[in-house]
Design a protein around this motif. Structure first.
Motif, PDB file in Angstrom:
ATOM      1  N   GLN A   1      35.032 -10.678  52.887  1.00 24.65           N
ATOM      2  CA  GLN A   1      34.747 -11.552  54.019  1.00 24.65           C
ATOM      3  C   GLN A   1      35.889 -12.531  54.264  1.00 24.65           C
ATOM      4  O   GLN A   1      36.214 -12.862  55.400  1.00 24.65           O
ATOM      5  CB  GLN A   1      33.443 -12.312  53.770  1.00 24.65           C
ATOM      6  CG  GLN A   1      32.211 -11.423  53.786  1.00 24.65           C
ATOM      7  CD  GLN A   1      30.953 -12.181  53.405  1.00 24.65           C
ATOM      8  OE1 GLN A   1      31.000 -13.185  52.699  1.00 24.65           O
ATOM      9  NE2 GLN A   1      29.816 -11.687  53.877  1.00 24.65           N
TER      10      GLN A   1
ATOM     11  N   ARG B   1      37.659  -0.486  52.109  1.00 22.22           N
ATOM     12  CA  ARG B   1      36.913  -0.347  50.854  1.00 22.22           C
ATOM     13  C   ARG B   1      36.602   1.108  50.545  1.00 22.22           C
ATOM     14  O   ARG B   1      36.581   1.521  49.381  1.00 22.22           O
ATOM     15  CB  ARG B   1      35.601  -1.131  50.950  1.00 22.22           C
ATOM     16  CG  ARG B   1      35.759  -2.644  50.837  1.00 22.22           C
ATOM     17  CD  ARG B   1      34.414  -3.310  51.051  1.00 22.22           C
ATOM     18  NE  ARG B   1      34.473  -4.750  50.804  1.00 22.22           N
ATOM     19  CZ  ARG B   1      33.478  -5.582  51.044  1.00 22.22           C
ATOM     20  NH1 ARG B   1      32.327  -5.117  51.554  1.00 22.22           N
ATOM     21  NH2 ARG B   1      33.599  -6.873  50.793  1.00 22.22           N
ATOM     22  N   ARG B   2      36.385   1.892  51.577  1.00 19.55           N
ATOM     23  CA  ARG B   2      36.018   3.298  51.374  1.00 19.55           C
ATOM     24  C   ARG B   2      37.240   4.177  51.126  1.00 19.55           C
ATOM     25  O   ARG B   2      37.191   5.112  50.319  1.00 19.55           O
ATOM     26  CB  ARG B   2      35.245   3.801  52.600  1.00 19.55           C
ATOM     27  CG  ARG B   2      34.760   5.233  52.505  1.00 19.55           C
ATOM     28  CD  ARG B   2      33.762   5.515  53.590  1.00 19.55           C
ATOM     29  NE  ARG B   2      34.342   5.367  54.910  1.00 19.55           N
ATOM     30  CZ  ARG B   2      34.895   6.384  55.588  1.00 19.55           C
ATOM     31  NH1 ARG B   2      34.948   7.582  55.058  1.00 19.55           N
ATOM     32  NH2 ARG B   2      35.387   6.183  56.788  1.00 19.55           N
TER      33      ARG B   2
ATOM     34  N   GLN C   1      35.301  -6.231  60.709  1.00 19.99           N
ATOM     35  CA  GLN C   1      34.326  -5.568  59.843  1.00 19.99           C
ATOM     36  C   GLN C   1      34.671  -4.100  59.639  1.00 19.99           C
ATOM     37  O   GLN C   1      34.511  -3.567  58.533  1.00 19.99           O
ATOM     38  CB  GLN C   1      32.918  -5.705  60.445  1.00 19.99           C
ATOM     39  CG  GLN C   1      32.360  -7.111  60.414  1.00 19.99           C
ATOM     40  CD  GLN C   1      31.034  -7.220  61.140  1.00 19.99           C
ATOM     41  OE1 GLN C   1      30.769  -6.475  62.088  1.00 19.99           O
ATOM     42  NE2 GLN C   1      30.191  -8.142  60.706  1.00 19.99           N
ATOM     43  N   ARG C   2      35.132  -3.445  60.703  1.00 19.20           N
ATOM     44  CA  ARG C   2      35.520  -2.033  60.561  1.00 19.20           C
ATOM     45  C   ARG C   2      36.694  -1.881  59.606  1.00 19.20           C
ATOM     46  O   ARG C   2      36.722  -0.962  58.783  1.00 19.20           O
ATOM     47  CB  ARG C   2      35.868  -1.446  61.930  1.00 19.20           C
ATOM     48  CG  ARG C   2      34.692  -1.194  62.831  1.00 19.20           C
ATOM     49  CD  ARG C   2      35.061  -0.200  63.934  1.00 19.20           C
ATOM     50  NE  ARG C   2      36.208  -0.653  64.696  1.00 19.20           N
ATOM     51  CZ  ARG C   2      36.134  -1.429  65.761  1.00 19.20           C
ATOM     52  NH1 ARG C   2      34.954  -1.848  66.180  1.00 19.20           N
ATOM     53  NH2 ARG C   2      37.218  -1.788  66.417  1.00 19.20           N
TER      54      ARG C   2
ATOM     55  N   LYS D   1      35.458  -2.511  56.005  1.00 24.63           N
ATOM     56  CA  LYS D   1      34.559  -1.429  55.582  1.00 24.63           C
ATOM     57  C   LYS D   1      35.333  -0.164  55.246  1.00 24.63           C
ATOM     58  O   LYS D   1      35.138   0.447  54.180  1.00 24.63           O
ATOM     59  CB  LYS D   1      33.547  -1.150  56.684  1.00 24.63           C
ATOM     60  CG  LYS D   1      32.676   0.070  56.427  1.00 24.63           C
ATOM     61  CD  LYS D   1      31.794   0.376  57.621  1.00 24.63           C
ATOM     62  CE  LYS D   1      31.017   1.673  57.411  1.00 24.63           C
ATOM     63  NZ  LYS D   1      30.175   2.009  58.595  1.00 24.63           N
ATOM     64  N   HIS D   2      36.225   0.242  56.136  1.00 25.41           N
ATOM     65  CA  HIS D   2      36.957   1.482  55.910  1.00 25.41           C
ATOM     66  C   HIS D   2      38.019   1.317  54.818  1.00 25.41           C
ATOM     67  O   HIS D   2      38.330   2.286  54.112  1.00 25.41           O
ATOM     68  CB  HIS D   2      37.604   1.953  57.208  1.00 25.41           C
ATOM     69  CG  HIS D   2      36.620   2.436  58.230  1.00 25.41           C
ATOM     70  ND1 HIS D   2      35.832   3.558  58.026  1.00 25.41           N
ATOM     71  CD2 HIS D   2      36.279   1.970  59.457  1.00 25.41           C
ATOM     72  CE1 HIS D   2      35.062   3.741  59.083  1.00 25.41           C
ATOM     73  NE2 HIS D   2      35.318   2.802  59.959  1.00 25.41           N
TER      74      HIS D   2
ATOM     75  N   ALA E   1      30.093  -2.887  65.373  1.00 25.44           N
ATOM     76  CA  ALA E   1      30.759  -3.723  64.376  1.00 25.44           C
ATOM     77  C   ALA E   1      32.016  -4.308  64.986  1.00 25.44           C
ATOM     78  O   ALA E   1      32.648  -3.707  65.851  1.00 25.44           O
ATOM     79  CB  ALA E   1      31.098  -2.897  63.131  1.00 25.44           C
TER      80      ALA E   1
END
Length: 502
Positions: free
Chosen positions: A5, A193-194, A186-187, A190-191, A182
């Motif tokens: 965040q 982390r993946r 945030q995108r 999120k991506h 999103a």
């Protein structure tokens, strides 16, 4: 507040500066292990300097009210390719004697865009500096993975415009809905982390496999990073043994289709990959082109009575590996490639490699070129037009997505191909104006626009060196690399009225 965040509140460019600072520690460690204390100190102090700079910029920009959209992140990405090499070139310039900062900047543009073209003679680059070039290219490769999925996909750019609709839980969801679901920050988080664990794990696995096949540790790491980023940067110019080439060939799959790393590795993985349009087209090229080259070499050897089984096997393997390498725009050349040419007495087919580099790899991968999905759309459209000539009233199947690819997808792919052709013509004319001949200008232009730096060494009758170019030609090539990495269609979208009204 979590780390993710906190990072999401920072501008993308500030985050990239911080990651660049952290990446400088890797060549510092390599130099320390080789007792090269001056180089180690340069990279270590540079890492501290730019990490402090990133922190200060973070403190300044965190409190400011910012409204980020996909378009603002897209222009930030463009500025990153233009400005971030200024930071990346700083330790390289300080570590090299009699080096010009301008040349270091151009070299870092080449590395960050995963082109891999070196603007320095090989003897001037120590092992830590080669490691730095490979690290920057590896970082650039992950940036491409992340930006393609988190930024370009919601905007229907970067190859996603061919389908323009994505399968989400069995439903057709338009990209506008994805953008409303999103925020851009945030995108990205999120991506990241993946994808980051997958990208790092694949690099480590290939590194270990290359060491098992007999490669030296540092060379294996550089080749592993260069394979995943498709930069083609090498410590000694060769991958090594046939076993090492076989390991690298397997990992080329991650430059042929985004589904190779965005889907879970389970029992359905092989079947799903074999059904992928891009993978099937790539396999067809990897089988057909080496077969044609093998027959060409075979007939040449038969005519001169020099055909031997061992030479035939080396020729076939050299063709398979080199074709796959240039199709993914990596640019590694197999040891069997030269053997095949000498065996047959025929010059190496450089134009074939140029065509493969133009064809390129998969959408949302580190590969450059036109991209396989666009080529597939043009192929399906052409096939359908031939069927309509024979059966004018026929109705084609393949469902909604298949019709989309054959119609609107093929139209947009053709537009992109025309824009790429115009870009090639423009840069060829500009390079010719700097004093280069037609063949050299053509090969260097294609090498830059497809981000395939090693193509310059094998595309023509004689190897072309980037080091002997004048400053204007180097600057033009650097800009061409950025255009090739961002893609012409993305740049056109950036200057469209819709972008400025938004």
């Amino acid at each position: 507040m979590s780390i993710g965040q906190s990072i999401a509140k920072l501008p993308l460019f500030v985050v990239l500066i911080g990651i660049s600072a952290a990446a400088m520690l890797l060549p510092s460690i390599v130099a320390l292990g080789q007792d090269d204390m001056p180089t180690s100190r340069v990279f270590f102090y540079s890492a501290i300097l730019f990490f402090i700079l990133a922190m200060l910029l973070g403190f300044v920009t965190t409190s400011s009210a910012r409204v980020q959209t996909g378009w603002t992140q897209l222009i930030t990405l463009l500025l990153a390719y233009l400005l971030l090499p200024l930071i990346l070139a700083f330790p390289m310039d300080a570590a090299m004697e009699d080096a010009r900062f301008f040349t270091c900047y151009i070299d870092m543009v080449s590395s960050l865009t995963t082109t891999g073209a070196s603007f320095f003679d090989a003897e001037r680059l120590s092992d830590p500096l080669v490691m730095w070039r490979a690290t920057v290219a590896w970082f650039g490769g992950f940036l491409i993975w992340l930006s393609a999925i988190a930024i370009l996909a919601p905007l229907n750019l970067g190859g996603y415009e061919v389908t323009s609709e994505a399968q989400v839980q069995g439903l057709q969801t338009r990209s506008a809905g994805q953008m409303r679901a999103a925020s851009p920050e945030q995108r990205l988080v999120k991506h990241a982390r993946r994808l980051a664990p997958t990208y790092i794990a694949l690099t480590i696995i290939l590194w270990v496999l290359l060491m098992i096949t007999g490669s030296e540790s540092l060379a294996a790491l550089i080749h592993a990073m260069s394979t995943l980023s498709t930069s083609g940067i090498s410590l000694n110019g060769q991958i090594g043994s046939v076993g090492a080439e076989a390991m690298v060939l397997i990992f080329f799959i991650f430059a042929l289709s985004r589904r190779s790393f965005t889907h879970a590795l389970n029992r359905e993985y092989p079947r799903r990959m074999l059904k992928d349009r891009e993978v099937r087209l790539a396999l067809a090229a990897i089988v057909i082109v080496p077969a044609l080259l093998f027959l060409r070499h075979w007939f040449g050897a038969v005519e001169t009575d020099t055909a031997q089984f061992s030479d035939a096997v080396a020729s076939l393997w050299g063709g398979i590996f080199t074709v796959a390498s240039f199709l993914t725009t990596t640019g590694f050349v197999s040891q069997g490639w030269d053997a095949a040419s000498q065996w047959s007495g025929i010059d190496a087919p450089g134009m074939v490699l140029i065509g493969l580099a133009l064809m390129g790899g998969g959408v949302a991968t580190t590969a450059g070129g036109v991209k396989l999905l666009r080529v597939y759309a043009l192929y399906k459209h052409g096939l359908r037009e031939v069927e309509k000539l024979i059966h004018p009233h026929s109705v084609a199947g393949a469902g909604r997505l298949g019709r989309r690819i054959r119609r609107e997808g093929a139209y947009i792919a053709w537009v992109f191909f025309m824009l790429l052709t115009l870009s090639m013509a423009l840069f060829m004319c500009l390079l010719a104006a700097t004093g280069l001949d037609f063949e050299t200008a053509m090969i260097l232009t294609i090498s830059a626009l497809t981000t395939t730096g090693p193509l310059a060494a094998v595309g023509g009758e004689t190897a072309i060196s980037f080091t002997g170019l004048n400053d204007l030609a180097k600057m033009l090539l650097a800009f061409a690399m950025i255009v090739g990495r961002m893609e012409t269609l993305v740049l056109v979208a950036l200057i469209s009225p819709r972008f400025w009204r938004g």
